[in-house]
Write an enzyme that holds these catalytic residues in place. Sequence first.
Site, PDB file in Angstrom:
ATOM      1  N   CYS A  11       0.101   3.425   2.488  1.00  0.00           N
ATOM      2  CA  CYS A  11       0.618   3.285   3.622  1.00  0.00           C
ATOM      3  C   CYS A  11       2.392   3.883   4.131  1.00  0.00           C
ATOM      4  CB  CYS A  11       0.270   1.725   4.286  1.00  0.00           C
ATOM      5  SG  CYS A  11      -1.224   1.289   3.429  1.00  0.00           S
ATOM      6  N   CYS A  25       0.737  -1.266  -0.320  1.00  0.00           N
ATOM      7  CA  CYS A  25       0.198   0.043   0.328  1.00  0.00           C
ATOM      8  C   CYS A  25       1.076   1.268  -0.141  1.00  0.00           C
ATOM      9  CB  CYS A  25      -0.653  -0.183   1.211  1.00  0.00           C
ATOM     10  SG  CYS A  25      -2.034   1.830   1.879  1.00  0.00           S
TER      11      CYS A  25
END
Length: 120
Positions: free
Chosen positions: A47, A44
């Site tokens: 993230c 991600c």
Amino acid sequence: MGLLKWLGLGEAESEPVELNDGNYQSEVVRADQPVLVDVWSPGCQPCVALAPTIKRLAAKYEGQVKVAHLDASQAPRTMGKIRVRGTPTVLIYQKGRIVERIVGIRGQHYYEEAVEELLA
């Protein structure tokens, strides 16, 4: 306040507490202080971009707020209980209850405002 400080650059960082299915209850739900939980997942990119902000928050609020992160891929039971469907998601707990849910990535001062509101 300088631009770099406002952007959250050049500040101290601290490692967040690592969470998993085995310690989520003790570290978060039964914690004596407010807890900010960064729910992330491998691969991600938002993230990855959020990680330095979380480390700076951990340093800034040390002793006032526990800052932790949870790898969604390693905690399937917890993910079901907290009902997080996407990452990154930041959950803020107080007295064992979720009081704020922030989905997606925001600037550092957004998270700071949420924490400051909690501490007020």
